[in-house]
Design an enzyme around this catalytic site. Structure first.
Site, mmCIF file in Angstrom:
data_model
loop_
_atom_site.group_PDB
_atom_site.id
_atom_site.type_symbol
_atom_site.label_atom_id
_atom_site.label_comp_id
_atom_site.label_asym_id
_atom_site.label_seq_id
_atom_site.Cartn_x
_atom_site.Cartn_y
_atom_site.Cartn_z
ATOM 1 N N LYS A 40 -101.763 -15.594 -36.934
ATOM 2 C CA LYS A 40 -103.033 -14.856 -36.396
ATOM 3 C C LYS A 40 -102.742 -14.353 -34.636
ATOM 4 O O LYS A 40 -101.725 -15.078 -34.112
ATOM 5 C CB LYS A 40 -104.423 -15.794 -36.460
ATOM 6 N N ARG A 139 -118.295 -24.759 -37.554
ATOM 7 C CA ARG A 139 -117.809 -23.516 -36.987
ATOM 8 C C ARG A 139 -117.743 -22.517 -38.368
ATOM 9 O O ARG A 139 -118.449 -21.436 -38.080
ATOM 10 C CB ARG A 139 -116.438 -23.651 -36.547
ATOM 11 N N TYR A 261 -104.727 -11.736 -1.819
ATOM 12 C CA TYR A 261 -106.170 -11.216 -1.979
ATOM 13 C C TYR A 261 -106.754 -12.728 -1.619
ATOM 14 O O TYR A 261 -106.802 -13.873 -2.055
ATOM 15 C CB TYR A 261 -106.841 -10.814 -3.458
ATOM 16 N N MET A 309 -103.475 -8.873 -9.932
ATOM 17 C CA MET A 309 -103.295 -8.264 -11.294
ATOM 18 C C MET A 309 -101.703 -8.161 -12.110
ATOM 19 O O MET A 309 -101.304 -8.282 -12.880
ATOM 20 C CB MET A 309 -103.828 -6.666 -11.536
HETATM 21 C C1 LIG Z 1 -105.647 -21.504 -36.075
HETATM 22 C C2 LIG Z 1 -105.968 -22.454 -37.054
HETATM 23 C C3 LIG Z 1 -104.944 -23.261 -37.668
HETATM 24 C C4 LIG Z 1 -103.793 -23.278 -36.813
HETATM 25 O O1 LIG Z 1 -103.983 -24.136 -36.014
HETATM 26 P P1 LIG Z 1 -102.978 -24.904 -35.111
HETATM 27 O O2 LIG Z 1 -103.611 -26.000 -34.097
HETATM 28 O O3 LIG Z 1 -102.528 -23.887 -34.290
HETATM 29 O O4 LIG Z 1 -101.770 -25.419 -35.942
HETATM 30 C C5 LIG Z 1 -105.193 -23.589 -38.999
HETATM 31 N N1 LIG Z 1 -106.439 -23.438 -39.551
HETATM 32 C C6 LIG Z 1 -107.452 -22.674 -38.821
HETATM 33 C C7 LIG Z 1 -108.585 -22.608 -39.811
HETATM 34 C C8 LIG Z 1 -107.165 -22.116 -37.832
HETATM 35 O O5 LIG Z 1 -108.227 -21.475 -37.246
#
Ligand SMILES: *Cc1c(COP(=O)(O)O)cnc(C)c1O
Length: 386
Positions: A40, A139, A261, A309
């Site tokens: 992801k 969650r 800055y 930036m």
């Molecule tokens: C992002 C995620 C993972 C991977 O987690 P890591 O801590 O990066 O290994 C696995 N399962 C779910 C549901 C996630 O959201």
């Protein structure tokens, strides 16, 4: 041979050999369980297509993205037999696209389950899915109450071919945290009542909690990309991301001169300042202002003044002038200053450092072939920004 930034202000080297090593290391811990990969957020900023293709070659067949859009972008680059799972499930009304693009939703709510079931009915076929259970993180996934309603109505998932039951650990990087065992117990208890199918619980850190947490499929992300999986222990993973920024110019300043800055830093003595072409627009977080460090041939150069930036400013008073020419590269993420160390200085986690990495870098993917090329360990294919 040192890689050059060319027209860009910085070089991001992504070491696919280290990625492969990390995958093999995680898999070796898993015994009979499959090792998937969380790709992801563009594989945590490192390029989902290149990363997935390297992992495919290592035998990975289970890829996890967050959004349908990410799955659609990845699908043409992944062999048909490999699965792409979408962690957010389907956006309302887009269920049919999962069939079109051959990806599998992770169903997190009653609503998502009903919509998937309805599509299966209308297609008069069984449709594959993972169902997520909430075991304590609050969650995503079905609550305990919703599972009880499912148990009272066995038709609840009619038409759904349940591949895995899944849950996610809230505190896995802290091995002493009592929540780990609690979530494991809850997951096992729920599973025992539900239809038998595969199970998936562990992220990167979960793999290091031991075999009880492995089940049938693990979903590591961060550790693949070099982030330390266990708080307080030496990091067994190899670094995948290496970032070097270009010096644009240097200047001598008198004692008491302000820099950047807001002039948040003033020199205590006559100093030399180098301006480097990386800023917060490149993911070099502004919280590193007056706290980050760079390394020049192993020597520390503290970041002074606020991150801009497009630039940062370094105190290079003690660095030999010969190393400070325009175009010279300074190490920002390196063995001297790992992703986790940068994160600590920025008051965040390695995940955020990686996923913030910008799109203005010259990206170089180091691949297997390059390692075989004896001329240089740094020769590498130049990857297109994805
Ligand atoms: C992002 C995620 C993972 C991977 O987690 P890591 O801590 O990066 O290994 C696995 N399962 C779910 C549901 C996630 O959201």
């Amino acid at each position: 041979m040192q890689q050059e930034a060319g027209r860009a202000g910085a070089v991001l080297k992504i070491d696919l050999n280290a990625l492969r090593h990390n995958y093999r290391l995680l898999r070796s811990k898993l015994g009979a369980a499959q090792c998937g990969a969380a790709v992801k957020a563009d594989a945590y900023g490192l390029g989902a297509i290149r990363v997935s293709q390297a992992l495919l070659e290592e035998g990975c067949r289970h890829f996890f993205v967050a959004h349908l859009e990410e799955a659609i972008a990845l699908r043409p680059h992944i062999i048909e037999s490999a699965e792409i799972y979408v962690m957010h499930g389907s956006p309302v009304g887009y269920e049919a696209e999962f069939i079109e693009y051959r990806c599998v939703p992770i169903l997190n709510s009653v609503q998502q389950i009903l919509a998937w079931r309805k599509l299966a009915e209308s297609q008069q076929t069984e449709l594959p899915a993972i169902i997520q259970l909430d075991t304590g993180m609050s969650r995503m996934g079905l609550s305990g109450k919703e599972v009880q309603r499912w148990l009272a109505n066995p038709d609840f998932i009619q038409g759904i071919k349940l591949q895995y039951l899944m849950s996610h650990l809230a505190c896995a990087e802290d091995q002493q945290h009592p929540m780990n065992q609690q979530q494991l117990n809850t997951f096992k208890a729920l599973r025992a009542q539900l239809p038998s199918c595969g199970a998936s619980l562990a992220n990167s850190s979960g793999i290091f909690l031991g075999p009880d947490f492995h089940f049938d499929l693990a979903r590591p992300g961060a550790a693949l990309y070099g982030v330390a999986p266990v708080a307080g222990l030496a990091n067994p993973m190899q670094a995948v991301a290496h970032l070097q920024g270009c010096i644009i110019q240097t200047r001598e300043i008198a004692a008491g001169t302000g820099v950047g800055y807001g002039l948040t830093w003033h020199s205590a003595a006559p100093s030399r300042i180098a301006t480097v072409a990386v800023g917060y627009a490149d993911g070099w977080l502004r919280s590193l202002s007056n706290r980050g460090v760079a390394h020049i041939n192993g020597l520390v150069a503290p970041m002074v003044g606020n991150v801009s930036m497009d630039t940062i400013t370094l105190d290079v008073s003690h660095i030999p002038l010969a190393q400070l020419y325009p175009g010279a590269l300074v190490d920002l993420i390196s063995d001297n200053n790992t992703v986790d160390q940068v994160a600590e200085r920025a008051s965040t986690i390695g995940y955020e450092i990686l996923t913030s990495l910008g799109m203005r870098y010259q990206r170089h993917y180091v691949s297997k072939q390059d390692a075989l090329n004896k001329n240089s360990e740094f020769v590498s294919s130049q990857g297109e920004a994805q």
